[in-house]
Design an enzyme around this catalytic site. Structure first.
Site, PDB file in Angstrom:
ATOM      1  N   GLY A  97      30.499  22.910 -16.253  1.00 20.98           N
ATOM      2  CA  GLY A  97      30.017  24.137 -15.646  1.00 20.98           C
ATOM      3  C   GLY A  97      28.986  24.913 -16.426  1.00 20.98           C
ATOM      4  O   GLY A  97      28.455  25.904 -15.931  1.00 20.98           O
TER       5      GLY A  97
ATOM      6  N   GLU B 240      34.419  19.002 -20.151  1.00 20.88           N
ATOM      7  CA  GLU B 240      33.786  17.808 -19.572  1.00 20.88           C
ATOM      8  C   GLU B 240      32.438  18.197 -18.977  1.00 20.88           C
ATOM      9  O   GLU B 240      32.253  18.215 -17.769  1.00 20.88           O
ATOM     10  CB  GLU B 240      34.707  17.102 -18.572  1.00 20.88           C
ATOM     11  CG  GLU B 240      35.404  17.987 -17.589  1.00 20.88           C
ATOM     12  CD  GLU B 240      36.446  17.263 -16.737  1.00 20.88           C
ATOM     13  OE1 GLU B 240      36.986  16.238 -17.173  1.00 20.88           O
ATOM     14  OE2 GLU B 240      36.708  17.757 -15.629  1.00 20.88           O
TER      15      GLU B 240
ATOM     16  N   ARG C 122      25.996  18.556 -16.502  1.00 20.23           N
ATOM     17  CA  ARG C 122      24.605  19.003 -16.444  1.00 20.23           C
ATOM     18  C   ARG C 122      24.033  19.367 -17.818  1.00 20.23           C
ATOM     19  O   ARG C 122      22.928  18.972 -18.166  1.00 20.23           O
ATOM     20  CB  ARG C 122      24.522  20.229 -15.526  1.00 20.23           C
ATOM     21  CG  ARG C 122      23.148  20.812 -15.314  1.00 20.23           C
ATOM     22  CD  ARG C 122      23.252  22.124 -14.557  1.00 20.23           C
ATOM     23  NE  ARG C 122      24.240  22.030 -13.502  1.00 20.23           N
ATOM     24  CZ  ARG C 122      24.004  21.566 -12.288  1.00 20.23           C
ATOM     25  NH1 ARG C 122      22.795  21.176 -11.969  1.00 20.23           N
ATOM     26  NH2 ARG C 122      24.961  21.492 -11.397  1.00 20.23           N
TER      27      ARG C 122
ATOM     28  N   CYS D 159       9.973  10.977   6.408  1.00 17.22           N
ATOM     29  CA  CYS D 159       9.583  11.528   7.711  1.00 17.22           C
ATOM     30  C   CYS D 159      10.421  12.760   8.049  1.00 17.22           C
ATOM     31  O   CYS D 159      10.958  12.858   9.140  1.00 17.22           O
ATOM     32  CB  CYS D 159       9.761  10.472   8.791  1.00 17.22           C
ATOM     33  SG  CYS D 159      11.460   9.900   8.891  1.00 17.22           S
TER      34      CYS D 159
ATOM     35  N   TYR E  29      22.257  15.275 -11.779  1.00 21.74           N
ATOM     36  CA  TYR E  29      22.247  15.450 -10.332  1.00 21.74           C
ATOM     37  C   TYR E  29      20.845  15.252  -9.745  1.00 21.74           C
ATOM     38  O   TYR E  29      20.423  15.975  -8.842  1.00 21.74           O
ATOM     39  CB  TYR E  29      22.804  16.833  -9.949  1.00 21.74           C
ATOM     40  CG  TYR E  29      24.141  17.127 -10.607  1.00 21.74           C
ATOM     41  CD1 TYR E  29      25.285  16.461 -10.190  1.00 21.74           C
ATOM     42  CD2 TYR E  29      24.249  18.031 -11.651  1.00 21.74           C
ATOM     43  CE1 TYR E  29      26.509  16.703 -10.799  1.00 21.74           C
ATOM     44  CE2 TYR E  29      25.471  18.286 -12.267  1.00 21.74           C
ATOM     45  CZ  TYR E  29      26.592  17.615 -11.835  1.00 21.74           C
ATOM     46  OH  TYR E  29      27.785  17.858 -12.433  1.00 21.74           O
TER      47      TYR E  29
HETATM   48  C1  PLP Z   1      36.004  17.845 -12.274  1.00 20.92           C
HETATM   49  C2  PLP Z   1      34.633  18.002 -12.811  1.00 20.92           C
HETATM   50  N1  PLP Z   1      34.458  18.118 -14.132  1.00 20.92           N
HETATM   51  C3  PLP Z   1      33.224  18.261 -14.676  1.00 20.92           C
HETATM   52  C4  PLP Z   1      32.095  18.296 -13.871  1.00 20.92           C
HETATM   53  C5  PLP Z   1      30.750  18.479 -14.520  1.00 20.92           C
HETATM   54  O1  PLP Z   1      30.226  19.698 -14.163  1.00 20.92           O
HETATM   55  P1  PLP Z   1      28.845  20.247 -14.760  1.00 20.92           P
HETATM   56  O2  PLP Z   1      27.809  19.209 -14.517  1.00 20.92           O
HETATM   57  O3  PLP Z   1      28.625  21.500 -13.996  1.00 20.92           O
HETATM   58  O4  PLP Z   1      29.062  20.478 -16.240  1.00 20.92           O
HETATM   59  C6  PLP Z   1      32.237  18.198 -12.481  1.00 20.92           C
HETATM   60  C7  PLP Z   1      31.080  18.258 -11.600  1.00 20.92           C
HETATM   61  O5  PLP Z   1      31.146  18.399 -10.406  1.00 20.92           O
HETATM   62  C8  PLP Z   1      33.547  18.049 -11.937  1.00 20.92           C
HETATM   63  O6  PLP Z   1      33.730  17.948 -10.612  1.00 20.92           O
END
Ligand code: PLP
Length: 282
Positions: free
Chosen positions: A122, A155, A158, A233, A262
């Site tokens: 996040g 975890e 991004r 298109c 992403y």
């Molecule tokens: C369960 C879970 N953990 C971690 C992430 C990684 O999130 P971010 O890329 O926002 O750090 C996601 C992304 O959707 C997720 O669904």
């Protein structure tokens, strides 16, 4: 490194228990909770709001009770990933602290010992570069680790990968319609859908190329504002609107940075069956 399986629902819990027992194993699990409160703001909220993610907080006691009757699983912690793309470091610290306090409360209430609290990912990246998550502030505000408490697992997606990907595409046409100017790319949202999915304009840099194989004058824009589209298109195949260019010619390359998260992975690669891009790993 111990492996923990994050469980998203009571049905998943039952299935995992069954599979583990069939293999005479005990799976360490964390229950993913969609909390009523204590979540973050950010562009993509997954908890604290109705979503298919996690177990609703109101069903947590029932899920915990089920773990005690499921010999194939061992409850080791909670998983509280709540949001994507949060740029507020102080809010993220508050979220982590609140998640730990919440896990301690649940452990106490149910006489459990948690060895893991997963606070998810996040931490955000602004693809336009206008704002940034302040990692120094985050580490400064983060309370000292309690070594006797549960392991805190992050975890991040991004934040780790956005900056390590670039997307480069050739300008194959320049057009003016209804008072707007368009640069059409050999590529588009089937390669890089993030700007269209999120509704923003992704910045791009022009790399000039001198090759011009045609016997007519090379079309070019000078000191212009251009909408950058792909070759699909659909009018939604747009990567940037209102991009300023000092000079842009057909045959030049536009390079988009911060495409490592992403980007390709959320794109509809085979729409119209155009070729996939070449991947160059440095
Ligand atoms: C369960 C879970 N953990 C971690 C992430 C990684 O999130 P971010 O890329 O926002 O750090 C996601 C992304 O959707 C997720 O669904």
């Amino acid at each position: 490194m111990p492996v923990t399986i994050n469980v998203e629902s009571v049905h998943e819990l039952r299935r995992l228990d069954l599979i583990a027992r069939r293999h005479h194993r005990v799976a360490p699990i964390a229950l993913r909770i969609n909390r009523a409160t204590g979540t973050l703001t950010g562009s993509h909220r997954m908890t604290g709001t109705p979503t298919p993610f996690g177990i609703d907080e109101s069903q947590l006691s029932q899920a915990i009770a089920l773990t005690t009757q499921s010999p194939g699983v061992r409850l080791t912690g909670l998983h509280l990933h709540s949001v994507s793309n949060n740029l507020d470091a102080a809010a993220h610290v508050a979220f982590v602290a609140d998640s730990l306090a919440y896990a301690a409360l649940i452990a106490d209430e149910h006489r459990l010992t948690f060895d893991t609290v997963n606070v998810g990912g996040g931490i955000g990246v602004d693809p336009t570069g206008a704002a940034a998550f302040d990692l120094d502030e985050f580490s400064r505000l983060l309370p000292e680790a309690d070594m006797s408490g549960p392991r805190v697992v992050y975890e991040l997606g991004r934040y780790l990968t956005a900056e390590i990907g670039w997307y480069a595409a050739e300008v194959i046409d320049i057009k003016h319609t209804h008072d707007r100017t368009f640069a059409v790319l050999r590529g588009g949202t089937h390669h890089f859908r993030l700007p269209a999915a999120w509704g923003y304009s992704h910045p791009a840099t022009v790399i000039e190329r001198e090759d011009w194989p045609y016997p007519w004058p090379r079309p070019e824009l000078v000191n212009a504002t251009v909408d950058v589209t792909g070759e699909l298109c659909t009018p939604r195949d747009v990567l940037a609107r209102g991009l300023h260019v000092d000079r842009l010619r057909i045959g030049d390359i536009l390079v988009f940075d911060r495409c490592g998260a992403y980007g390709w992975t959320i794109s509809h690669h085979d729409f119209l069956n155009h070729p996939h891009p070449t991947f160059i790993v440095l």
